[in-house]
Design a protein around this motif. Structure first.
Motif, mmCIF file in Angstrom:
data_model
loop_
_atom_site.group_PDB
_atom_site.id
_atom_site.type_symbol
_atom_site.label_atom_id
_atom_site.label_comp_id
_atom_site.label_asym_id
_atom_site.label_seq_id
_atom_site.Cartn_x
_atom_site.Cartn_y
_atom_site.Cartn_z
ATOM 1 N N ASN A 38 0.810 -1.219 0.000
ATOM 2 C CA ASN A 38 0.000 0.000 0.000
ATOM 3 C C ASN A 38 0.845 1.272 0.000
ATOM 4 N N GLU A 39 2.163 1.111 -0.096
ATOM 5 C CA GLU A 39 3.103 2.232 -0.214
ATOM 6 C C GLU A 39 3.110 3.145 1.009
ATOM 7 N N GLN A 40 2.582 2.691 2.131
ATOM 8 C CA GLN A 40 2.610 3.513 3.337
ATOM 9 C C GLN A 40 3.971 3.474 4.031
ATOM 10 N N LEU A 41 4.725 2.397 3.812
ATOM 11 C CA LEU A 41 5.975 2.234 4.536
ATOM 12 C C LEU A 41 7.093 1.814 3.603
ATOM 13 N N TRP A 42 8.228 2.503 3.713
ATOM 14 C CA TRP A 42 9.476 2.085 3.084
ATOM 15 C C TRP A 42 10.581 2.346 4.090
ATOM 16 N N ALA A 43 11.460 1.380 4.271
ATOM 17 C CA ALA A 43 12.510 1.541 5.277
ATOM 18 C C ALA A 43 13.803 0.874 4.821
ATOM 19 N N PHE A 44 14.907 1.456 5.241
ATOM 20 C CA PHE A 44 16.243 0.867 5.124
ATOM 21 C C PHE A 44 16.739 0.620 6.537
ATOM 22 N N GLU A 60 16.861 1.819 11.858
ATOM 23 C CA GLU A 60 16.128 2.088 10.626
ATOM 24 C C GLU A 60 16.001 3.573 10.319
ATOM 25 N N MET A 61 15.794 3.820 9.034
ATOM 26 C CA MET A 61 15.380 5.128 8.564
ATOM 27 C C MET A 61 14.474 4.887 7.359
ATOM 28 N N GLY A 62 13.511 5.788 7.153
ATOM 29 C CA GLY A 62 12.611 5.573 6.032
ATOM 30 C C GLY A 62 11.454 6.538 6.044
ATOM 31 N N PHE A 63 10.356 6.105 5.419
ATOM 32 C CA PHE A 63 9.165 6.939 5.311
ATOM 33 C C PHE A 63 7.952 6.112 5.711
ATOM 34 N N TYR A 64 7.097 6.713 6.546
ATOM 35 C CA TYR A 64 5.843 6.089 6.942
ATOM 36 C C TYR A 64 4.734 7.113 6.753
ATOM 37 N N GLN A 65 3.775 6.796 5.880
ATOM 38 C CA GLN A 65 2.690 7.712 5.546
ATOM 39 C C GLN A 65 3.237 9.079 5.143
ATOM 40 N N SER A 68 9.115 11.139 7.161
ATOM 41 C CA SER A 68 10.385 10.467 7.397
ATOM 42 C C SER A 68 10.521 10.088 8.873
ATOM 43 N N PHE A 69 11.293 9.058 9.138
ATOM 44 C CA PHE A 69 11.523 8.638 10.517
ATOM 45 C C PHE A 69 12.892 7.984 10.632
ATOM 46 N N THR A 70 13.389 7.963 11.859
ATOM 47 C CA THR A 70 14.527 7.118 12.235
ATOM 48 C C THR A 70 14.087 6.330 13.457
ATOM 49 N N HIS A 206 3.701 0.934 13.071
ATOM 50 C CA HIS A 206 2.820 2.075 13.326
ATOM 51 C C HIS A 206 3.541 3.138 14.148
ATOM 52 N N MET A 207 4.587 2.753 14.858
ATOM 53 C CA MET A 207 5.272 3.690 15.737
ATOM 54 C C MET A 207 6.415 4.412 15.031
ATOM 55 N N MET A 208 6.698 4.077 13.797
ATOM 56 C CA MET A 208 7.811 4.688 13.081
ATOM 57 C C MET A 208 7.339 5.973 12.443
ATOM 58 N N LYS A 209 7.295 7.035 13.240
ATOM 59 C CA LYS A 209 6.778 8.298 12.744
ATOM 60 C C LYS A 209 7.793 9.398 13.014
#
Length: 209
Positions: A38-44, A60-65, A68-70, A206-209
């Motif tokens: 659903n393209e809501q989450l991408w992470a490295f 981690e670092m990435g994008f959620y909704q 960006s997040f770490t 869900h907490m990666m915001k």
């Protein structure tokens, strides 16, 4: 008689070459990417995996909704505890971990989809032989797992989840062993961390915001 011996030897060799479900090395470290249908989450992430002590570290670092997040999480399954670590601020959150440890492995009841060469089979060192397996999780969700034929090193996993649809994880730069085992222990500033609400595995995302 000689023909019979040759035939039996040939059949035995063919049987020995059939891929079998396998278990990955107990100590692994490397990197991975994770993406959802659903393209809501991408992470490295950089990961440390210890099946002997049932410990995992994800940085981690990435994008959620679209934000960006770490995120830095240490999961200690034997203790039933997860630490959310912020090294820059020397702070730590401690949560009860509601999940069982599952070793990196191809389930024994998985079905082989086939073998393939990643890269090229034209010359030595140009490719790696991998096996792809499929099956169903206990909730009947389908999964795909690809590992190397030699060593059972993880290449990718795909499985369906309720919140995200298909979730695809790709592994690379895998190394057998862990160069700094201390990273699988909570930092000193986590000793006084207070328990917060419990967490299950999928709640991590869900907490990666």
């Amino acid at each position: 008689m000689k023909l019979l011996v040759v035939l039996v030897s040939f059949l035995a060799a063919c049987k020995a070459q059939n891929p079998e479900p396998c278990t990955s090395p107990a100590l692994l470290s490397g990197q991975l990417t994770l993406a959802t249908q659903n393209e809501q989450l991408w992470a490295f992430a950089r990961y440390l995996y210890d099946a002997l002590g049932q410990r995992i570290r994800l940085q981690e670092m990435g994008f959620y909704q679209n934000k960006s997040f770490t995120y830095d999480a240490l999961l200690l399954y034997r203790e039933g505890v997860m630490y959310e670590i912020n090294n820059q601020e020397s702070t730590c959150k401690k949560r009860a971990l509601r999940a069982d440890f599952h070793p990196m492995a191809v389930p024994r009841n998985a079905s082989l989809m086939g073998q393939a060469v990643l890269g090229s089979s034209s010359g030595p060192g140009q490719g790696v032989l991998v096996n792809t397996w499929t099956g169903h999780l206990p909730d009947n969700a389908r999964y795909l797992v690809t590992v190397t034929e030699f060593g059972c090193i993880p290449i990718s996993t795909s499985y369906r989840t309720q919140p995200f649809g298909w979730m695809v994880t790709s592994f690379f730069n895998n190394v057998i062993g862990i160069s700094d085992p201390n990273q699988l222990n909570p930092p000193g500033f986590c000793q006084d961390a207070l328990h917060e609400e419990p967490i299950d595995f999928f709640s991590l995302f869900h907490m990666m915001k």
